[in-house]
Write a protein that holds these residues in place. Structure first.
Motif, short mmCIF file in Angstrom:
data_model
loop_
_atom_site.label_atom_id
_atom_site.label_comp_id
_atom_site.label_asym_id
_atom_site.label_seq_id
_atom_site.Cartn_x
_atom_site.Cartn_y
_atom_site.Cartn_z
N ARG A 3 39.61 71.18 29.74
CA ARG A 3 40.02 70.44 30.93
C ARG A 3 38.91 70.52 31.97
O ARG A 3 38.42 71.59 32.29
N VAL A 4 38.54 69.38 32.46
CA VAL A 4 37.56 69.31 33.53
C VAL A 4 38.32 68.97 34.80
O VAL A 4 38.88 67.89 34.93
N TYR A 5 38.36 69.92 35.72
CA TYR A 5 39.09 69.71 36.96
C TYR A 5 38.26 68.93 37.96
O TYR A 5 37.09 69.21 38.18
N VAL A 6 38.89 67.94 38.54
CA VAL A 6 38.27 67.15 39.60
C VAL A 6 38.65 67.76 40.94
O VAL A 6 37.83 67.96 41.81
N LYS A 18 42.03 59.41 35.46
CA LYS A 18 41.87 58.21 34.63
C LYS A 18 43.22 57.60 34.28
O LYS A 18 43.35 56.37 34.20
N GLU A 19 44.24 58.43 34.06
CA GLU A 19 45.58 57.90 33.77
C GLU A 19 46.14 57.16 34.98
O GLU A 19 46.74 56.09 34.84
N HIS A 20 45.95 57.72 36.17
CA HIS A 20 46.41 57.04 37.39
C HIS A 20 45.65 55.72 37.58
O HIS A 20 46.24 54.72 37.99
N ALA A 21 44.36 55.73 37.28
CA ALA A 21 43.56 54.51 37.40
C ALA A 21 44.05 53.46 36.41
O ALA A 21 44.15 52.28 36.75
N ALA A 22 44.37 53.88 35.20
CA ALA A 22 44.88 52.93 34.20
C ALA A 22 46.24 52.36 34.61
O ALA A 22 46.58 51.23 34.26
N ALA A 23 46.97 53.13 35.40
CA ALA A 23 48.28 52.68 35.88
C ALA A 23 48.17 51.79 37.11
O ALA A 23 49.18 51.30 37.61
N GLY A 24 46.94 51.59 37.61
CA GLY A 24 46.75 50.65 38.71
C GLY A 24 46.14 51.23 39.97
O GLY A 24 45.84 50.48 40.89
N ALA A 25 45.97 52.53 40.07
CA ALA A 25 45.33 53.11 41.26
C ALA A 25 43.83 52.85 41.17
O ALA A 25 43.19 53.25 40.22
N CYS A 26 43.28 52.16 42.16
CA CYS A 26 41.87 51.80 42.05
C CYS A 26 41.04 52.23 43.25
O CYS A 26 39.90 51.82 43.38
N LEU A 52 36.31 56.27 39.16
CA LEU A 52 36.89 54.93 39.29
C LEU A 52 35.84 53.87 39.00
O LEU A 52 36.16 52.81 38.48
N GLY A 53 34.61 54.13 39.36
CA GLY A 53 33.53 53.18 39.09
C GLY A 53 33.63 51.94 39.94
O GLY A 53 34.48 51.81 40.81
N ARG A 54 32.76 51.03 39.65
CA ARG A 54 32.76 49.74 40.36
C ARG A 54 33.39 48.68 39.49
O ARG A 54 33.21 48.67 38.29
N GLY A 55 34.09 47.78 40.13
CA GLY A 55 34.66 46.63 39.41
C GLY A 55 35.94 46.95 38.66
O GLY A 55 36.45 46.10 37.96
N GLY A 56 36.47 48.15 38.78
CA GLY A 56 37.69 48.50 38.08
C GLY A 56 38.94 47.95 38.73
O GLY A 56 39.98 47.86 38.11
N CYS A 57 38.83 47.57 39.97
CA CYS A 57 39.99 47.11 40.72
C CYS A 57 40.04 45.59 40.70
O CYS A 57 39.09 44.93 41.10
N PRO A 58 41.16 45.00 40.25
CA PRO A 58 41.23 43.55 40.21
C PRO A 58 41.07 42.91 41.59
O PRO A 58 40.50 41.86 41.71
N ARG A 59 41.55 43.57 42.63
CA ARG A 59 41.41 43.01 43.97
C ARG A 59 39.95 42.94 44.38
O ARG A 59 39.56 42.02 45.07
N ARG A 60 39.13 43.90 43.94
CA ARG A 60 37.71 43.88 44.26
C ARG A 60 37.07 42.65 43.63
O ARG A 60 36.22 42.01 44.23
N GLU A 61 37.49 42.29 42.42
CA GLU A 61 36.94 41.10 41.77
C GLU A 61 37.25 39.86 42.60
O GLU A 61 36.42 38.98 42.76
N LEU A 62 38.45 39.81 43.17
CA LEU A 62 38.80 38.67 44.01
C LEU A 62 37.95 38.64 45.27
O LEU A 62 37.53 37.58 45.71
#
Length: 82
Positions: A3-6, A18-26, A52-62
């Motif tokens: 386990r790598v703790y953030v 990453k699980e929260h990000a996959a569920a929509g948290a961006c 989270l990286g760049r471009g992972g959020c759909p709203r950012r693409e908009l």
């Protein structure tokens, strides 16, 4: 299991972020709402941003799409006074 703790304040791992990000948290704020990560000392916020990286959020693409100028309605036709 490795386990790598953030967030050591709340024991949040990379996998959980990453699980929260996959569920929509961006954003780090959305990750904080889902897990409390980043809400105590704040030292993990940059790491969360990098996960989270760049471009992972759909709203950012908009937001990155070029803005289109709104179409002006045609001017009303002038009638002859006759």
């Amino acid at each position: 299991m490795n386990r790598v703790y953030v967030c050591s304040c709340f024991g949040i791992t990379e996998t959980q972020v990453k699980e929260h990000a996959a569920a929509g948290a961006c954003t780090p704020r959305e990750i904080a709402s889902a897990s409390k990560a980043g809400t105590d000392c704040g030292s993990c916020v940059r790491r969360i941003q990098s996960l989270l990286g760049r471009g992972g959020c759909p709203r950012r693409e908009l937001l990155e799409q070029p803005r289109q100028q709104p179409q002006q309605p045609p001017a009303p036709a002038l009638r002859d006074a006759a």
